[in-house]
Design a protein around this motif. Structure first.
Motif, short mmCIF file in Angstrom:
data_model
loop_
_atom_site.label_atom_id
_atom_site.label_comp_id
_atom_site.label_asym_id
_atom_site.label_seq_id
_atom_site.Cartn_x
_atom_site.Cartn_y
_atom_site.Cartn_z
N GLU A 107 0.57 -1.22 0.07
CA GLU A 107 0.13 -0.03 0.15
C GLU A 107 0.77 1.32 -0.06
O GLU A 107 0.69 2.10 -0.74
CB GLU A 107 -0.99 0.07 1.19
N ASP A 108 1.86 1.10 0.74
CA ASP A 108 2.83 2.25 0.76
C ASP A 108 3.47 2.78 -0.43
O ASP A 108 3.87 3.75 -1.11
CB ASP A 108 3.99 2.14 1.64
N PHE A 109 3.95 1.52 -1.11
CA PHE A 109 4.53 1.46 -2.44
C PHE A 109 3.80 2.24 -3.56
O PHE A 109 4.08 3.07 -4.17
CB PHE A 109 4.95 0.13 -2.80
N PHE A 110 2.31 1.60 -3.56
CA PHE A 110 1.41 2.40 -4.46
C PHE A 110 1.01 3.78 -4.23
O PHE A 110 0.72 4.55 -5.09
CB PHE A 110 0.19 1.28 -4.54
N GLU A 111 1.04 4.25 -3.01
CA GLU A 111 0.58 5.42 -2.70
C GLU A 111 1.73 6.42 -2.93
O GLU A 111 1.48 7.56 -3.56
CB GLU A 111 0.22 5.65 -0.94
N ASN A 112 3.08 6.00 -2.91
CA ASN A 112 3.97 6.83 -3.29
C ASN A 112 4.16 6.84 -4.85
O ASN A 112 4.53 7.86 -5.31
CB ASN A 112 5.38 6.16 -2.63
N LEU A 113 3.83 5.85 -5.56
CA LEU A 113 3.80 5.75 -6.99
C LEU A 113 2.76 6.52 -7.50
O LEU A 113 2.76 7.56 -8.37
CB LEU A 113 3.34 4.27 -7.48
N SER A 114 1.63 6.52 -6.82
CA SER A 114 0.47 7.70 -7.11
C SER A 114 0.92 9.13 -7.04
O SER A 114 0.60 10.00 -7.73
CB SER A 114 -0.96 7.65 -6.21
N LYS A 115 1.53 9.30 -5.93
CA LYS A 115 1.91 10.73 -5.57
C LYS A 115 2.82 11.16 -6.77
O LYS A 115 2.87 12.33 -7.13
CB LYS A 115 2.69 10.64 -4.16
N LEU A 116 4.02 10.26 -6.82
CA LEU A 116 4.74 10.62 -8.12
C LEU A 116 4.13 10.88 -9.69
O LEU A 116 4.43 11.98 -10.17
CB LEU A 116 5.83 9.27 -8.25
N GLN A 117 3.23 10.12 -9.74
CA GLN A 117 2.41 10.28 -11.00
C GLN A 117 1.66 11.43 -11.20
O GLN A 117 1.68 12.14 -11.92
CB GLN A 117 1.66 8.92 -11.44
N THR A 118 0.96 11.76 -10.05
CA THR A 118 0.17 13.07 -10.17
C THR A 118 0.86 14.34 -9.85
O THR A 118 0.45 15.46 -9.60
CB THR A 118 -1.03 12.79 -9.26
N SER A 119 2.12 14.22 -9.29
CA SER A 119 2.83 15.33 -8.87
C SER A 119 3.30 16.52 -9.96
O SER A 119 3.09 16.00 -11.17
CB SER A 119 4.01 14.83 -8.01
N ASN A 120 3.78 17.52 -9.53
CA ASN A 120 4.23 18.34 -10.45
C ASN A 120 5.78 18.51 -10.57
O ASN A 120 6.36 17.26 -9.70
CB ASN A 120 3.93 19.94 -9.84
N SER A 121 6.56 19.17 -11.19
CA SER A 121 7.90 19.09 -11.30
C SER A 121 8.59 19.09 -10.13
O SER A 121 9.80 18.57 -9.88
CB SER A 121 8.43 20.10 -12.30
N CYS A 122 8.10 19.94 -9.13
CA CYS A 122 8.77 20.04 -7.99
C CYS A 122 9.09 18.66 -7.07
O CYS A 122 9.80 18.40 -6.62
CB CYS A 122 8.08 21.12 -6.97
N SER A 123 7.89 18.16 -6.90
CA SER A 123 7.84 16.68 -6.66
C SER A 123 8.84 15.75 -7.23
O SER A 123 9.56 14.93 -6.62
CB SER A 123 6.52 16.12 -6.55
N ALA A 124 9.04 15.75 -8.48
CA ALA A 124 9.90 14.90 -9.42
C ALA A 124 11.35 15.57 -8.95
O ALA A 124 12.26 14.61 -8.83
CB ALA A 124 9.62 15.21 -10.69
N LEU A 125 11.47 16.76 -8.72
CA LEU A 125 12.85 17.32 -8.25
C LEU A 125 13.14 16.60 -6.82
O LEU A 125 14.23 15.97 -6.64
CB LEU A 125 12.79 18.78 -8.49
N LEU A 126 12.15 16.61 -6.00
CA LEU A 126 12.63 16.21 -4.82
C LEU A 126 12.74 14.45 -4.86
O LEU A 126 13.57 14.00 -4.09
CB LEU A 126 11.16 16.21 -3.77
N TRP A 127 12.01 13.93 -5.90
CA TRP A 127 12.11 12.44 -5.87
C TRP A 127 13.70 12.28 -6.23
O TRP A 127 14.50 11.26 -5.77
CB TRP A 127 11.43 11.96 -7.20
#
Length: 159
Positions: A107-127
């Motif tokens: 569940e944690d994995f898929f939650e994090n995956l969802s956040k990555l997919q729906t995030s903006n470029s700032c979240s991708a930078l944080l990733w």
């Protein structure tokens, strides 16, 4: 001549207005299409989440992650969209796991995956920042292990 020149100028203004509106509409259509693709991908990920939650009720392990990455195209697509290369799944797994304690679930994995997919470029930078930090931490651990092995080997030679 005045009438012809004015007519020609008005025609050019109208053509430029039409072209400008056409370009704006095309950009909007690209955004709508991208949004539809993201929604379809999110639906696939949600289906995967439900499937894996029914089948697997234990911790999120590297073997589980590797099988998900190998056999599930939507997961690979999300990771590629964020800029991750799936050639080294161990590093990606360590970023998802983060603390090496093994307490994360599917569940944690898929939650994090969802956040990555729906995030903006700032979240991708944080990733990417987290990924680099995790890789550096992993390299530091490997270096310290190699130093210990080398010192043990040297001690064995001196005896």
């Amino acid at each position: 001549i005045f009438i012809i020149t004015n007519t020609y100028a008005m025609f050019n203004v109208m053509v430029s207005f039409i072209i400008d509106n056409n370009m704006a509409c095309r950009c909007e259509l690209y955004e709508i299409e991208r949004e539809r693709e993201l929604q379809a991908l999110q639906e696939e990920v949600n289906q995967l989440r439900a499937t894996f939650q029914e089948k697997i009720h234990h911790r999120f392990t590297y073997n589980t992650f590797e099988s998900i990455l190998q056999f599930q195209a939507p997961v690979r697509k999300i990771l590629v969209d964020v800029g991750c290369c799936s050639s080294n799944p161990r590093e990606i797994f360590e970023v998802f796991e983060g603390d090496d304690w093994g307490r994360h679930t599917i569940e944690d994995f898929f939650e994090n995956l969802s956040k990555l997919q729906t995030s903006n470029s700032c979240s991708a930078l944080l990733w990417h920042i987290l990924a680099v930090q995790n890789i550096a931490r992993g390299n530091e651990l490997k270096i310290s292990q190699l130093k210990k092995t080398l010192s043990a080997w040297r001690d064995g030679l001196h005896q």
